[in-house]
Design a protein around this motif. Structure first.
Motif, PDB file in Angstrom:
ATOM      1  N   TRP A  93       0.837  -1.208   0.000  1.00  0.00           N
ATOM      2  CA  TRP A  93       0.000   0.000   0.000  1.00  0.00           C
ATOM      3  C   TRP A  93       0.872   1.260   0.000  1.00  0.00           C
ATOM      4  O   TRP A  93       0.710   2.132  -0.835  1.00  0.00           O
ATOM      5  N   TRP A  94       1.799   1.352   0.964  1.00  0.00           N
ATOM      6  CA  TRP A  94       2.591   2.570   1.086  1.00  0.00           C
ATOM      7  C   TRP A  94       3.575   2.756  -0.057  1.00  0.00           C
ATOM      8  O   TRP A  94       3.763   3.877  -0.541  1.00  0.00           O
ATOM      9  N   LEU A  95       4.215   1.682  -0.501  1.00  0.00           N
ATOM     10  CA  LEU A  95       5.116   1.809  -1.651  1.00  0.00           C
ATOM     11  C   LEU A  95       4.336   2.175  -2.909  1.00  0.00           C
ATOM     12  O   LEU A  95       4.815   2.939  -3.754  1.00  0.00           O
ATOM     13  N   GLY A  96       3.128   1.642  -3.047  1.00  0.00           N
ATOM     14  CA  GLY A  96       2.286   1.991  -4.185  1.00  0.00           C
ATOM     15  C   GLY A  96       1.874   3.450  -4.172  1.00  0.00           C
ATOM     16  O   GLY A  96       1.913   4.132  -5.206  1.00  0.00           O
ATOM     17  N   LEU A  97       1.477   3.942  -3.006  1.00  0.00           N
ATOM     18  CA  LEU A  97       1.100   5.356  -2.915  1.00  0.00           C
ATOM     19  C   LEU A  97       2.298   6.271  -3.165  1.00  0.00           C
ATOM     20  O   LEU A  97       2.166   7.318  -3.813  1.00  0.00           O
ATOM     21  N   LEU A  98       3.467   5.878  -2.663  1.00  0.00           N
ATOM     22  CA  LEU A  98       4.672   6.673  -2.903  1.00  0.00           C
ATOM     23  C   LEU A  98       5.024   6.681  -4.388  1.00  0.00           C
ATOM     24  O   LEU A  98       5.345   7.741  -4.952  1.00  0.00           O
ATOM     25  N   ALA A  99       4.948   5.517  -5.036  1.00  0.00           N
ATOM     26  CA  ALA A  99       5.240   5.448  -6.470  1.00  0.00           C
ATOM     27  C   ALA A  99       4.226   6.262  -7.275  1.00  0.00           C
ATOM     28  O   ALA A  99       4.584   6.915  -8.254  1.00  0.00           O
ATOM     29  N   ALA A 100       2.960   6.229  -6.856  1.00  0.00           N
ATOM     30  CA  ALA A 100       1.932   7.009  -7.551  1.00  0.00           C
ATOM     31  C   ALA A 100       2.168   8.511  -7.377  1.00  0.00           C
ATOM     32  O   ALA A 100       2.044   9.287  -8.331  1.00  0.00           O
ATOM     33  N   ALA A 101       2.527   8.920  -6.155  1.00  0.00           N
ATOM     34  CA  ALA A 101       2.781  10.340  -5.904  1.00  0.00           C
ATOM     35  C   ALA A 101       3.989  10.834  -6.699  1.00  0.00           C
ATOM     36  O   ALA A 101       3.958  11.932  -7.269  1.00  0.00           O
ATOM     37  N   PRO A 137       1.452   7.975 -16.000  1.00  0.00           N
ATOM     38  CA  PRO A 137       1.754   8.518 -14.670  1.00  0.00           C
ATOM     39  C   PRO A 137       0.815   7.961 -13.589  1.00  0.00           C
ATOM     40  O   PRO A 137      -0.392   7.930 -13.766  1.00  0.00           O
ATOM     41  N   ALA A 138       1.401   7.476 -12.515  1.00  0.00           N
ATOM     42  CA  ALA A 138       0.709   6.996 -11.308  1.00  0.00           C
ATOM     43  C   ALA A 138      -0.002   5.668 -11.478  1.00  0.00           C
ATOM     44  O   ALA A 138      -0.462   5.105 -10.498  1.00  0.00           O
ATOM     45  N   ALA A 139      -0.119   5.116 -12.676  1.00  0.00           N
ATOM     46  CA  ALA A 139      -0.884   3.882 -12.872  1.00  0.00           C
ATOM     47  C   ALA A 139      -0.217   2.690 -12.191  1.00  0.00           C
ATOM     48  O   ALA A 139      -0.880   1.890 -11.530  1.00  0.00           O
ATOM     49  N   GLY A 140       1.083   2.553 -12.340  1.00  0.00           N
ATOM     50  CA  GLY A 140       1.787   1.433 -11.717  1.00  0.00           C
ATOM     51  C   GLY A 140       1.738   1.507 -10.201  1.00  0.00           C
ATOM     52  O   GLY A 140       1.563   0.492  -9.527  1.00  0.00           O
ATOM     53  N   GLY A 141       1.900   2.699  -9.658  1.00  0.00           N
ATOM     54  CA  GLY A 141       1.836   2.871  -8.211  1.00  0.00           C
ATOM     55  C   GLY A 141       0.460   2.559  -7.656  1.00  0.00           C
ATOM     56  O   GLY A 141       0.327   1.925  -6.611  1.00  0.00           O
ATOM     57  N   LEU A 142      -0.588   2.989  -8.369  1.00  0.00           N
ATOM     58  CA  LEU A 142      -1.944   2.686  -7.908  1.00  0.00           C
ATOM     59  C   LEU A 142      -2.260   1.198  -8.051  1.00  0.00           C
ATOM     60  O   LEU A 142      -3.023   0.649  -7.253  1.00  0.00           O
ATOM     61  N   THR A 143      -1.660   0.532  -9.024  1.00  0.00           N
ATOM     62  CA  THR A 143      -1.828  -0.917  -9.139  1.00  0.00           C
ATOM     63  C   THR A 143      -1.191  -1.622  -7.947  1.00  0.00           C
ATOM     64  O   THR A 143      -1.769  -2.550  -7.367  1.00  0.00           O
ATOM     65  N   LEU A 144      -0.008  -1.173  -7.579  1.00  0.00           N
ATOM     66  CA  LEU A 144       0.679  -1.739  -6.413  1.00  0.00           C
ATOM     67  C   LEU A 144      -0.121  -1.484  -5.134  1.00  0.00           C
ATOM     68  O   LEU A 144      -0.271  -2.374  -4.293  1.00  0.00           O
ATOM     69  N   LEU A 174      11.045  -4.034  -3.412  1.00  0.00           N
ATOM     70  CA  LEU A 174      11.854  -2.997  -4.046  1.00  0.00           C
ATOM     71  C   LEU A 174      11.739  -3.056  -5.564  1.00  0.00           C
ATOM     72  O   LEU A 174      11.615  -2.019  -6.231  1.00  0.00           O
ATOM     73  N   ALA A 175      11.745  -4.261  -6.123  1.00  0.00           N
ATOM     74  CA  ALA A 175      11.598  -4.420  -7.576  1.00  0.00           C
ATOM     75  C   ALA A 175      10.215  -3.956  -8.031  1.00  0.00           C
ATOM     76  O   ALA A 175      10.099  -3.289  -9.075  1.00  0.00           O
ATOM     77  N   ALA A 176       9.176  -4.284  -7.276  1.00  0.00           N
ATOM     78  CA  ALA A 176       7.824  -3.847  -7.627  1.00  0.00           C
ATOM     79  C   ALA A 176       7.718  -2.322  -7.575  1.00  0.00           C
ATOM     80  O   ALA A 176       7.089  -1.699  -8.444  1.00  0.00           O
ATOM     81  N   PHE A 177       8.343  -1.719  -6.576  1.00  0.00           N
ATOM     82  CA  PHE A 177       8.345  -0.261  -6.478  1.00  0.00           C
ATOM     83  C   PHE A 177       9.065   0.365  -7.675  1.00  0.00           C
ATOM     84  O   PHE A 177       8.580   1.330  -8.268  1.00  0.00           O
ATOM     85  N   ALA A 178      10.214  -0.206  -8.048  1.00  0.00           N
ATOM     86  CA  ALA A 178      10.966   0.326  -9.182  1.00  0.00           C
ATOM     87  C   ALA A 178      10.179   0.195 -10.486  1.00  0.00           C
ATOM     88  O   ALA A 178      10.166   1.122 -11.315  1.00  0.00           O
ATOM     89  N   VAL A 179       9.515  -0.938 -10.676  1.00  0.00           N
ATOM     90  CA  VAL A 179       8.710  -1.127 -11.893  1.00  0.00           C
ATOM     91  C   VAL A 179       7.529  -0.163 -11.899  1.00  0.00           C
ATOM     92  O   VAL A 179       7.207   0.424 -12.948  1.00  0.00           O
ATOM     93  N   ALA A 180       6.888   0.019 -10.759  1.00  0.00           N
ATOM     94  CA  ALA A 180       5.761   0.952 -10.678  1.00  0.00           C
ATOM     95  C   ALA A 180       6.212   2.377 -10.966  1.00  0.00           C
ATOM     96  O   ALA A 180       5.525   3.131 -11.657  1.00  0.00           O
ATOM     97  N   LEU A 181       7.373   2.731 -10.464  1.00  0.00           N
ATOM     98  CA  LEU A 181       7.895   4.070 -10.710  1.00  0.00           C
ATOM     99  C   LEU A 181       8.304   4.243 -12.174  1.00  0.00           C
ATOM    100  O   LEU A 181       8.028   5.274 -12.788  1.00  0.00           O
ATOM    101  N   ALA A 182       8.925   3.220 -12.751  1.00  0.00           N
ATOM    102  CA  ALA A 182       9.336   3.290 -14.154  1.00  0.00           C
ATOM    103  C   ALA A 182       8.136   3.324 -15.093  1.00  0.00           C
ATOM    104  O   ALA A 182       8.187   3.955 -16.161  1.00  0.00           O
TER     105      ALA A 182
END
Length: 174
Positions: free
Chosen positions: A11-19, A105-112, A91-99
């Motif tokens: 949840w938190w890594l996803g929100l951070l990646a989305a932000a 924009p923000a789609a990968g983070g919201l998926t996470l 960490l890999a999921a966060f990096a992929v969501a950010l990339a």
């Protein structure tokens, strides 16, 4: 309990990646990225919450009373072990969501974040079952390598609600 262990980090890594992803304009633009992310959030949360539902229900219908020889692990130890063993995947999921924010924009983070919300919903459903039956479900530590509903898990162990340091659903007991 183990169901809930991955919910907070996802949840938190996803929100951070989305932000952070919203800060990038991306190929499709912020508005389309956020709309796609919202749709992916809902779809991912529903899929994660419903995956292996029958297996969880089957295991929770026939719990065996925990015996003296069963080793029931503390909530904090379970969380620490799960997060240590999955830190590189997180960490890999966060990096992929950010990339992925370079395209949407923000789609990968919201998926996470949706995956974390789905795990939380699954834990809530299991906790509701525990409250109804007035007991806590446990998985033997030697069976837990493949997860709380994996193939090695032959059945849940049960104790009273006051046993251990966890409330129904794996939440911290207050």
């Amino acid at each position: 309990m183990l169901v809930r262990a991955g919910a907070a980090p996802l949840w938190w890594l996803g929100l951070l990646a989305a932000a952070l992803g919203v800060l990038l304009p991306g190929l499709t633009g912020r508005r389309i990225g956020l709309q796609a992310g919202a749709a992916l959030f809902l779809i991912t949360a529903a899929v994660v919450a419903l995956v292996r539902r029958r297996r969880f229900e089957h295991l929770s219908k026939t719990p065996v009373r925990a015996g003296r020889s069963d080793f029931l692990q503390d909530r904090a130890v379970t969380l620490r072990n799960w997060r240590r063993s999955h830190r590189w995947w997180l960490l890999a999921a966060f990096a992929v969501a950010l990339a992925s924010s370079l395209a949407l924009p923000a789609a990968g983070g919201l998926t996470l974040a949706g995956a974390g919300a789905g795990l939380w919903l699954k834990a809530v459903r299991l906790g509701r079952r525990e409250r109804t039956d007035d007991l806590l479900f446990w998985v033997r530590t030697d069976w837990i390598a493949r997860g709380p509903a994996g193939r090695p898990v032959k059945g849940y162990r049960s104790t009273g609600v006051l046993a251990g340091d966890a409330a129904p659903g794996g939440a911290r007991r207050r």
